[in-house]
Design a protein around this motif. Structure first.
Motif, PDB file in Angstrom:
ATOM      1  N   ASP A 192       0.806  -1.213   0.000  1.00  0.00           N
ATOM      2  CA  ASP A 192       0.000   0.000   0.000  1.00  0.00           C
ATOM      3  C   ASP A 192       0.845   1.271   0.000  1.00  0.00           C
ATOM      4  O   ASP A 192       0.304   2.372  -0.161  1.00  0.00           O
ATOM      5  CB  ASP A 192      -0.963   0.014   1.190  1.00  0.00           C
ATOM      6  CG  ASP A 192      -0.237   0.039   2.523  1.00  0.00           C
ATOM      7  OD1 ASP A 192       0.828  -0.610   2.626  1.00  0.00           O
ATOM      8  OD2 ASP A 192      -0.725   0.693   3.464  1.00  0.00           O
ATOM      9  N   THR A 196      -4.144 -12.896   5.201  1.00  0.00           N
ATOM     10  CA  THR A 196      -5.419 -13.290   4.595  1.00  0.00           C
ATOM     11  C   THR A 196      -5.266 -13.492   3.095  1.00  0.00           C
ATOM     12  O   THR A 196      -5.741 -14.488   2.530  1.00  0.00           O
ATOM     13  CB  THR A 196      -6.493 -12.219   4.866  1.00  0.00           C
ATOM     14  OG1 THR A 196      -6.681 -12.078   6.273  1.00  0.00           O
ATOM     15  CG2 THR A 196      -7.813 -12.594   4.213  1.00  0.00           C
ATOM     16  N   PRO A 198      -4.119  -2.443   4.156  1.00  0.00           N
ATOM     17  CA  PRO A 198      -5.424  -2.013   4.660  1.00  0.00           C
ATOM     18  C   PRO A 198      -6.516  -3.006   4.302  1.00  0.00           C
ATOM     19  O   PRO A 198      -6.428  -3.719   3.301  1.00  0.00           O
ATOM     20  CB  PRO A 198      -5.641  -0.673   3.932  1.00  0.00           C
ATOM     21  CG  PRO A 198      -4.838  -0.796   2.679  1.00  0.00           C
ATOM     22  CD  PRO A 198      -3.632  -1.607   3.043  1.00  0.00           C
ATOM     23  N   ARG A 199      -7.536  -3.063   5.138  1.00  0.00           N
ATOM     24  CA  ARG A 199      -8.717  -3.919   4.940  1.00  0.00           C
ATOM     25  C   ARG A 199      -8.363  -5.410   4.996  1.00  0.00           C
ATOM     26  O   ARG A 199      -8.700  -6.073   5.966  1.00  0.00           O
ATOM     27  CB  ARG A 199      -9.438  -3.564   3.630  1.00  0.00           C
ATOM     28  CG  ARG A 199     -10.061  -2.153   3.660  1.00  0.00           C
ATOM     29  CD  ARG A 199     -10.760  -1.830   2.378  1.00  0.00           C
ATOM     30  NE  ARG A 199      -9.838  -1.677   1.263  1.00  0.00           N
ATOM     31  CZ  ARG A 199      -9.134  -0.575   1.037  1.00  0.00           C
ATOM     32  NH1 ARG A 199      -9.239   0.470   1.839  1.00  0.00           N
ATOM     33  NH2 ARG A 199      -8.331  -0.497  -0.001  1.00  0.00           N
ATOM     34  N   GLU A 200      -7.720  -5.944   3.999  1.00  0.00           N
ATOM     35  CA  GLU A 200      -7.316  -7.351   4.009  1.00  0.00           C
ATOM     36  C   GLU A 200      -5.801  -7.406   4.195  1.00  0.00           C
ATOM     37  O   GLU A 200      -5.064  -6.905   3.364  1.00  0.00           O
ATOM     38  CB  GLU A 200      -7.692  -8.030   2.694  1.00  0.00           C
ATOM     39  CG  GLU A 200      -9.180  -8.061   2.405  1.00  0.00           C
ATOM     40  CD  GLU A 200      -9.456  -8.590   1.016  1.00  0.00           C
ATOM     41  OE1 GLU A 200      -9.928  -9.735   0.894  1.00  0.00           O
ATOM     42  OE2 GLU A 200      -9.192  -7.850   0.046  1.00  0.00           O
ATOM     43  N   ASP A 201      -5.354  -8.038   5.285  1.00  0.00           N
ATOM     44  CA  ASP A 201      -3.909  -8.063   5.505  1.00  0.00           C
ATOM     45  C   ASP A 201      -3.240  -9.142   4.648  1.00  0.00           C
ATOM     46  O   ASP A 201      -3.889  -9.953   3.998  1.00  0.00           O
ATOM     47  CB  ASP A 201      -3.572  -8.248   6.986  1.00  0.00           C
ATOM     48  CG  ASP A 201      -4.024  -9.597   7.548  1.00  0.00           C
ATOM     49  OD1 ASP A 201      -4.194 -10.547   6.754  1.00  0.00           O
ATOM     50  OD2 ASP A 201      -4.191  -9.688   8.779  1.00  0.00           O
ATOM     51  N   ASN A 207       1.317  -5.879   6.034  1.00  0.00           N
ATOM     52  CA  ASN A 207       0.490  -4.839   6.648  1.00  0.00           C
ATOM     53  C   ASN A 207      -0.266  -4.041   5.588  1.00  0.00           C
ATOM     54  O   ASN A 207       0.144  -2.950   5.199  1.00  0.00           O
ATOM     55  CB  ASN A 207       1.367  -3.903   7.488  1.00  0.00           C
ATOM     56  CG  ASN A 207       2.131  -4.659   8.546  1.00  0.00           C
ATOM     57  OD1 ASN A 207       1.562  -5.447   9.275  1.00  0.00           O
ATOM     58  ND2 ASN A 207       3.434  -4.436   8.620  1.00  0.00           N
ATOM     59  N   ASP A 239      -3.649  -3.083  -2.944  1.00  0.00           N
ATOM     60  CA  ASP A 239      -4.471  -3.819  -1.976  1.00  0.00           C
ATOM     61  C   ASP A 239      -4.943  -5.132  -2.585  1.00  0.00           C
ATOM     62  O   ASP A 239      -4.596  -5.470  -3.726  1.00  0.00           O
ATOM     63  CB  ASP A 239      -5.669  -2.976  -1.533  1.00  0.00           C
ATOM     64  CG  ASP A 239      -6.515  -2.482  -2.697  1.00  0.00           C
ATOM     65  OD1 ASP A 239      -6.530  -3.146  -3.764  1.00  0.00           O
ATOM     66  OD2 ASP A 239      -7.181  -1.445  -2.545  1.00  0.00           O
ATOM     67  N   VAL A 267      -7.900  -6.038  -3.609  1.00  0.00           N
ATOM     68  CA  VAL A 267      -8.799  -5.919  -4.761  1.00  0.00           C
ATOM     69  C   VAL A 267      -7.997  -5.839  -6.051  1.00  0.00           C
ATOM     70  O   VAL A 267      -8.263  -6.556  -7.033  1.00  0.00           O
ATOM     71  CB  VAL A 267      -9.706  -4.679  -4.613  1.00  0.00           C
ATOM     72  CG1 VAL A 267     -10.530  -4.473  -5.877  1.00  0.00           C
ATOM     73  CG2 VAL A 267     -10.623  -4.829  -3.402  1.00  0.00           C
TER      74      VAL A 267
END
Length: 240
Positions: free
Chosen positions: A13, A66, A60-63, A58, A37, A39
């Motif tokens: 990111d 995951t 955002p939203r989905e690390d 690290n 990210d 997406v």
């Protein structure tokens, strides 16, 4: 005819890091795509052709853990995980989720390049005629190995938890049942991730698998040792 350059995907990111790493890897001769990210990462992966992913932990939203798990559930595309965290647990979790290597930030670009070359070299070392089979699960001697859920079910229907390494190793043995695989072949097939590939690592994981399978280590019936050659899963396997 010159081979096409290998295609790397950088997922981070931080725009500056994405740009810097992409430029350096492009200069080294690779084709490079970048995503900020999960997406964007999935959109690029859906187009196909990615040979290796450099994935920041690290995000955002989905690390990264995951996303690593999601990628590994559908492909064996090599993954090198980056993180600013220094805790050993992060490295362990990343490897258990299926990462091939782990590099803490800040890192030397030359070290990342060396890691990428090493992981790609190992991923290309798949021995001839040992490609994995297309199946959802495998049944053998009353046991069921579920490839999608990544777990093992014993003959009584109980779920037996497997670490990421144990799952990879058992899947390889199952997919090549009744074929002797040397330690070198098991390593090349990804049974043990590069960052874990220490001396006797395969032997240790085989021992752990035998315990999970209730396979007597003194006289194993399922995972047999072939002296001076390697290991073999001696069982009739039904793939579904």
């Amino acid at each position: 005819m010159t081979a096409a350059p290998e295609h790397l995907l950088i997922v981070d990111d931080d725009r500056d890091i994405r740009t810097l790493v992409a430029e350096q890897l492009s200069d080294a001769g690779y084709q490079v795509s970048a995503a900020a990210d999960g997406v964007e990462m999935r959109r690029i992966l859906d187009r196909g052709g990615i040979d290796l992913i450099v994935l920041d932990l690290n995000l955002p939203r989905e690390d990264g853990l995951t996303l690593c798990r999601q990628v590994r559930a559908r492909s064996e595309t090599p993954i090198i995980m980056l993180t600013a965290r220094g805790e050993p647990i992060d490295r362990i979790l990343g490897l258990e989720m299926g990462a091939d290597d782990y590099l803490p930030k800040p890192f030397e670009p030359r070290e990342l390049l060396a890691r990428i070359r090493s992981v790609l070299r190992r991923s290309r070392a798949l021995p001839a005629n040992l490609e994995p089979l297309d199946a959802v699960r495998a049944r053998f001697n009353g046991w069921t190995l579920d490839f999608e859920r990544r777990h093992l079910v014993d003959p009584a229907g109980r779920v037996v938890m497997l670490s990421g390494t144990e799952f990879r190793l058992l899947r390889i043995l199952v997919e090549h049942a009744n074929r002797v695989l040397s330690r070198e072949q098991l390593l090349a097939l990804g049974a043990v991730r590069q960052a874990e590939a220490l001396d006797r690592a395969i032997d240790l994981q085989i021992s752990r698998l035998r315990q999970k399978l209730d396979d007597n280590p003194r006289a194993p019936e399922l995972i047999k040792t072939v002296r001076n050659e390697g290991y073999v899963l001696a069982a009739v396997v039904t793939l579904e």
